[in-house]
Motif scaffolding. Sequence first.
Motif, short mmCIF file in Angstrom:
data_model
loop_
_atom_site.label_atom_id
_atom_site.label_comp_id
_atom_site.label_asym_id
_atom_site.label_seq_id
_atom_site.Cartn_x
_atom_site.Cartn_y
_atom_site.Cartn_z
N MET A 3 -23.83 57.67 -105.05
CA MET A 3 -22.41 57.35 -105.18
C MET A 3 -21.83 57.04 -103.80
SD MET A 3 -19.48 59.39 -107.33
CE MET A 3 -20.29 60.93 -106.98
N ILE A 4 -21.08 55.98 -103.70
CA ILE A 4 -20.59 55.46 -102.43
C ILE A 4 -19.07 55.43 -102.44
CG2 ILE A 4 -20.57 53.45 -100.89
CD1 ILE A 4 -23.32 52.71 -102.26
N ASP A 5 -18.43 56.20 -101.56
CA ASP A 5 -16.98 56.28 -101.47
C ASP A 5 -16.56 55.77 -100.09
OD1 ASP A 5 -14.28 56.94 -101.45
OD2 ASP A 5 -14.58 58.83 -102.50
N LEU A 6 -15.85 54.64 -100.05
CA LEU A 6 -15.58 53.94 -98.79
C LEU A 6 -14.14 54.08 -98.29
CD1 LEU A 6 -17.63 50.63 -99.27
CD2 LEU A 6 -18.31 52.78 -98.16
N HIS A 7 -13.43 55.15 -98.70
CA HIS A 7 -12.04 55.31 -98.25
C HIS A 7 -11.63 56.76 -98.43
CE1 HIS A 7 -7.60 53.69 -98.73
NE2 HIS A 7 -7.70 54.65 -97.82
N THR A 8 -11.62 57.53 -97.33
CA THR A 8 -11.24 58.95 -97.38
C THR A 8 -10.48 59.33 -96.12
OG1 THR A 8 -13.26 59.80 -96.33
CG2 THR A 8 -13.32 59.50 -98.73
N VAL A 33 -23.11 57.77 -99.64
CA VAL A 33 -22.44 57.16 -98.50
C VAL A 33 -20.97 57.57 -98.52
CG1 VAL A 33 -21.78 55.02 -97.30
CG2 VAL A 33 -23.98 55.16 -98.51
N LEU A 34 -20.48 58.06 -97.39
CA LEU A 34 -19.09 58.47 -97.24
C LEU A 34 -18.49 57.71 -96.07
CD1 LEU A 34 -16.72 60.54 -97.85
CD2 LEU A 34 -17.71 61.90 -95.99
N ALA A 35 -17.38 57.02 -96.31
CA ALA A 35 -16.65 56.39 -95.22
C ALA A 35 -15.48 57.27 -94.83
CB ALA A 35 -16.15 55.01 -95.63
N LEU A 36 -15.40 57.60 -93.56
CA LEU A 36 -14.28 58.36 -93.01
C LEU A 36 -13.29 57.37 -92.41
CD1 LEU A 36 -12.87 60.94 -92.10
CD2 LEU A 36 -14.41 61.02 -90.14
N THR A 37 -12.10 57.26 -93.01
CA THR A 37 -11.16 56.20 -92.64
C THR A 37 -9.76 56.76 -92.41
OG1 THR A 37 -10.83 55.74 -95.00
CG2 THR A 37 -12.45 54.38 -93.84
N ASP A 38 -9.62 57.63 -91.44
CA ASP A 38 -8.31 58.17 -91.14
C ASP A 38 -7.38 57.08 -90.62
OD1 ASP A 38 -8.11 60.98 -91.76
OD2 ASP A 38 -9.69 61.31 -90.28
N GLU A 75 -13.95 59.43 -107.19
CA GLU A 75 -13.43 59.05 -108.51
C GLU A 75 -13.55 57.55 -108.76
OE1 GLU A 75 -9.33 60.37 -108.50
OE2 GLU A 75 -8.63 58.39 -107.92
N ASN A 76 -13.53 56.75 -107.71
CA ASN A 76 -13.92 55.34 -107.77
C ASN A 76 -14.96 55.13 -106.69
OD1 ASN A 76 -12.02 53.96 -109.76
ND2 ASN A 76 -10.55 54.98 -108.41
N HIS A 77 -15.91 54.26 -106.96
CA HIS A 77 -16.97 54.08 -105.96
C HIS A 77 -17.44 52.64 -105.93
CE1 HIS A 77 -19.75 54.55 -109.41
NE2 HIS A 77 -18.95 55.55 -109.76
N THR A 78 -18.29 52.36 -104.96
CA THR A 78 -18.76 51.00 -104.70
C THR A 78 -20.19 50.83 -105.18
OG1 THR A 78 -17.31 50.85 -102.76
CG2 THR A 78 -19.15 49.30 -102.86
N HIS A 79 -20.46 49.72 -105.81
CA HIS A 79 -21.82 49.42 -106.29
C HIS A 79 -22.77 49.28 -105.10
CE1 HIS A 79 -25.13 47.01 -107.99
NE2 HIS A 79 -24.80 47.55 -109.15
N GLN A 80 -23.99 49.76 -105.28
CA GLN A 80 -24.97 49.76 -104.19
C GLN A 80 -25.17 48.36 -103.62
OE1 GLN A 80 -26.57 52.36 -102.75
NE2 GLN A 80 -27.71 51.00 -101.36
#
Length: 281
Positions: A1-6, A31-36, A258-263
């Motif tokens: 699971m890939i989350d690109l906005h946190t 994959v986790l994107a840290l986007t402060d 809760e929403n994620h990006t396709h590989q």
Amino acid sequence: MIDLHTHTNCSDGTDSPAQLVNKAIAEGLTVLALTDHDTTSGWESAQKTLRGDLSLALGAEISCLTNDGISVHMLGLLFDGAHSQMQEMLENTRDGRIPRALKIIELLNAGGIKISIEDVESVKPAGATLGRPHIADALVKNGVVSSRDEAFTDLLHNNSPYYVAHLAPTPEDAISMIRSAGGVAVIAHPFASLRGKVLSAADFLPLKIAGLNGIEVNHRDHSNDERSALADIARELDLVITGASDYHGTGKLNSLGENHTHQGQWERLESEADKRRVIRA
């Protein structure tokens, strides 16, 4: 699971970078994107906590304003954190948040709502990028509202009489800087109409020409119709389609992943950075 906005408490989230990484591991993210907002200050702590199968895509969410005064958020991912001009742009955007907050407080006071900058500072984590959510937290503390969500619904939304724009780069300038720093640019929640005035479909071609890599399509603030329209725009302009949580800890209802990006979409996005900057344990 890939989350690109946190987000973390380095901006307007409530989890530390280490806590966010630990939660991502517990949730089984790959994959986790840290986007402060307008800062990279959480990168080092997140990297120190990284372990197991989780990978980090480090970035920032850059506050932008169009020439027509529409607020736009641009996710910059996988850029060189040591790029001096990028850091200067982020610093300038952070600095613009202070006079904005003071003006919002002034307008709230004029409207009979008691709040001070000291109230805001008392609820803002040390070193965090100042934002409207911290004003919301101060309003909660002062008993004006019961939650952040109520503060934004009633007082701090973009069409509110208390709304104040701030100095910020245009979306095109932010995209150009992200790409110059070697990263990729994804426009965040561009059709989130409940937040205020949004872009039109015609606005995306100039962003594509400026170097935009992707569109955040799957986001809790987009209706099904808005998601469908954005996906059509992305396919027409050959842009990557992403999804993300926009997680803020307890500051918002959004759940991690809760929403994620396709590989396949993620692999394409990563390949468009000038170097492979994904951090692995």
